[in-house]
Scaffold this active site. Structure first.
Site, PDB file in Angstrom:
ATOM      1  N   LYS A 107      83.320  96.814  48.576  1.00 44.78           N
ATOM      2  CA  LYS A 107      83.070  95.490  49.132  1.00 44.78           C
ATOM      3  C   LYS A 107      84.073  95.515  50.271  1.00 44.78           C
ATOM      4  CE  LYS A 107      80.776  91.691  48.360  1.00 44.78           C
ATOM      5  NZ  LYS A 107      79.539  91.547  47.614  1.00 44.78           N
ATOM      6  N   GLY A 220      76.170  75.145  46.828  1.00 47.31           N
ATOM      7  CA  GLY A 220      76.012  76.107  48.068  1.00 47.31           C
ATOM      8  C   GLY A 220      74.547  76.216  48.916  1.00 47.31           C
ATOM      9  N   ASN A 223      72.218  81.380  52.430  1.00 50.55           N
ATOM     10  CA  ASN A 223      71.233  82.525  52.221  1.00 50.55           C
ATOM     11  C   ASN A 223      70.894  82.161  50.682  1.00 50.55           C
ATOM     12  OD1 ASN A 223      70.390  85.053  50.892  1.00 50.55           O
ATOM     13  ND2 ASN A 223      69.842  85.352  52.891  1.00 50.55           N
ATOM     14  N   ALA A 224      71.698  82.415  49.678  1.00 51.11           N
ATOM     15  CA  ALA A 224      71.199  82.374  48.133  1.00 51.11           C
ATOM     16  C   ALA A 224      70.892  80.866  47.819  1.00 51.11           C
ATOM     17  CB  ALA A 224      72.457  82.877  47.517  1.00 51.11           C
ATOM     18  N   GLY A 225      71.546  80.019  48.367  1.00 51.62           N
ATOM     19  CA  GLY A 225      71.167  78.758  47.767  1.00 51.62           C
ATOM     20  C   GLY A 225      69.757  78.046  48.457  1.00 51.62           C
TER      21      GLY A 225
END
Ligand code: NAD
Length: 418
Positions: A107, A220, A223-225
């Site tokens: 990461k 959120g 991108n994900a949410g």
């Protein structure tokens, strides 16, 4: 647990310790897995638009590569710390193992506020980060990707900078999440959310929840949410009653149209003050009366303090580390079903892996093929974790760790590391 974790990395270590004890893991294997193999701390000088030079602090952590090259995103965030990056690198090791792709865990992060930087400053920072770490990454060594506040354009600049050091014009496999025209994969854009939704489908079958018209809240809206909102609405006609971003949340009991919220966000930079909703706080959002609560923003938002007030029956963790171990215990007692982060949000790294495979084959799949392969990985992995959870009578997180840690430990043994 004997000692309360003081930071995210200690939380990651405590989760490993629990799996290690269930697996009777050899002490040597356990000790290696408790720490990253190496970590880099870098200083990145950037010429700002006003002529000043600013020095940003960045990190790259390589946790474990027994199963394949290190793999993990790069975050640009003002609150980034080395402990967060170490925890995220550790989780990447488990994520790649639980989803069964031949990659290890890494990461990266840079302490900065990209929302206050110009495009030129962001490009110079992105290139500067690669200047600092290029010797330690590569398609067969360590492969970064986008994460919080980084995107395909940033990946494009980073791939280009790396190519300059290598003296070749194209090194696409060094970074995933690139724009399509320079070696990205179709289906990478919404892969994290889509993978999470495939896992939700499996969880719903197990829990006998009807997803059609289900009530959903999402913390959120990046991108994900945002993709989770669009997919849940488009596939199951789910009622998305609330979404949020770093500035706060919006709520409409009758349901928000996520397509309109995306347009509003693109215009204004935030979901806050969306005309067809009331503003709420990020913490109020978590406690709304929803069937499904997607944490899709940042870590440690569901804690010992608020867990007992959470009403959702199903929590698919699109964010990394949104739930503390204390909250895990409370929610498990209440019967709340969590799809743990290392499984739920593994769709992103899975399609990143597909991108890396396509880059090395120089042959590109169509979207249907990517979706089908992703579904296969998510469904198979969900079922493996569920089986372990039912067999050992442990929650899904512990089960996911048991599956993942056993796979990494096996690879370490076969390589003769221990
Ligand atoms: P993103 O930058 O696209 O979106 C992040 C969202 O969180 C934005 O809406 C932002 O405003 C919000 N946010 C930031 N700080 C916040 C705060 N303090 N409180 C509330 N909201 C806040 O990032 P993303 O890629 O959607 O990542 C979201 C989560 O999903 C992260 O935990 C990330 O590690 C995880 N994740 C992402 C991917 C991926 O492929 N994008 C893969 C795996 C895991």
């Amino acid at each position: 647990m004997t000692k309360k974790p003081q930071n995210l990395f200690e939380m990651a270590q405590a989760q490993l310790d629990e799996a290690a004890s269930l697996l009777n893991l050899e002490p040597g294997v356990h000790a290696i897995l408790r720490e990253p193999i190496r970590e880099f701390h870098v200083s990145i000088p950037v010429k700002m638009d006003d002529g000043r030079a600013e020095v940003f602090k960045g990190f790259r952590v390589q946790h474990n590569n027994a199963r394949g090259p290190f793999k993990g995103g790069i975050r640009f965030h003002p609150d980034e710390t080395i402990d967060v990056v170490k925890a995220l690198a550790t989780w990447m090791t488990w994520k790649c193992a639980v989803i069964d792709i031949p990659l290890g865990g890494g990461k990266g992060g840079v302490i900065c506020n990209p929302l206050e930087m110009s495009e030129g400053e962001l490009e110079r920072l992105s290139r500067g980060y690669i200047d600092a770490i290029w010797e330690f990454i590569g398609p067969d060594r360590d492969i970064p990707a986008p994460d919080v506040f980084t995107n395909p354009q940033i990946m494009g600049w980073m791939m280009d900078e790396y190519s300059k050091f290598k003296g070749y014009c194209s090194f696409p496999g060094v970074i995933t999440g690139k724009p399509l025209s320079i070696g990205g994969s179709v289906g990478r854009g919404d892969a994290t959310a889509r993978g999470g939704v495939y896992a939700v489908v499996e969880a719903a079958k197990h829990l006998k929840i009807d997803l059609n018209n289900s009530v959903v809240a999402i913390q959120g809206f990046g991108n994900a949410g945002s993709n989770a909102a669009l997919l849940m609405r488009d596939l199951f006609n789910s009622k998305i009653i609330a979404v949020s971003d770093y500035r706060g949340g919006i709520h409409n009991e009758k349901g928000l149209d996520p397509h309109k919220v995306v347009q509003y966000l693109q215009k204004t930079g935030s979901v806050v003050d969306f005309p067809e909703a009331d503003n709420i706080s990020n913490s109020e959002l978590l406690e709304l009366d929803a069937d499904i609560l997607f944490p899709a923003a940042i870590e440690t938002v569901i804690t010992g303090e608020n867990a007992s007030r959470i009403k959702a029956k199903l929590i698919p963790e699109l964010a990394n580390g949104p739930t503390t171990p204390e909250a895990d215990d409370i929610l498990y007692q209440k019967g709340t079903f969590i799809i743990p982060d290392i499984l739920c949000n593994a769709g992103g790294v899975t399609v990143s892996y597909f991108e890396w495979v396509q880059n090395s084959a120089r042959y590109y799949w169509d979207e249907d093929e990517v979706h089908q392969r992703l579904n296969k990985h998510m469904t198979r992995s969900f079922q493996a974790v569920l089986t372990e959870s039912l067999k050992r009578k442990v929650d899904m997180r512990v089960a996911a760790y048991v599956v993942a840690v056993a796979r990494v430990a096996e690879a370490m043994k076969l390589r003769g590391w221990v």
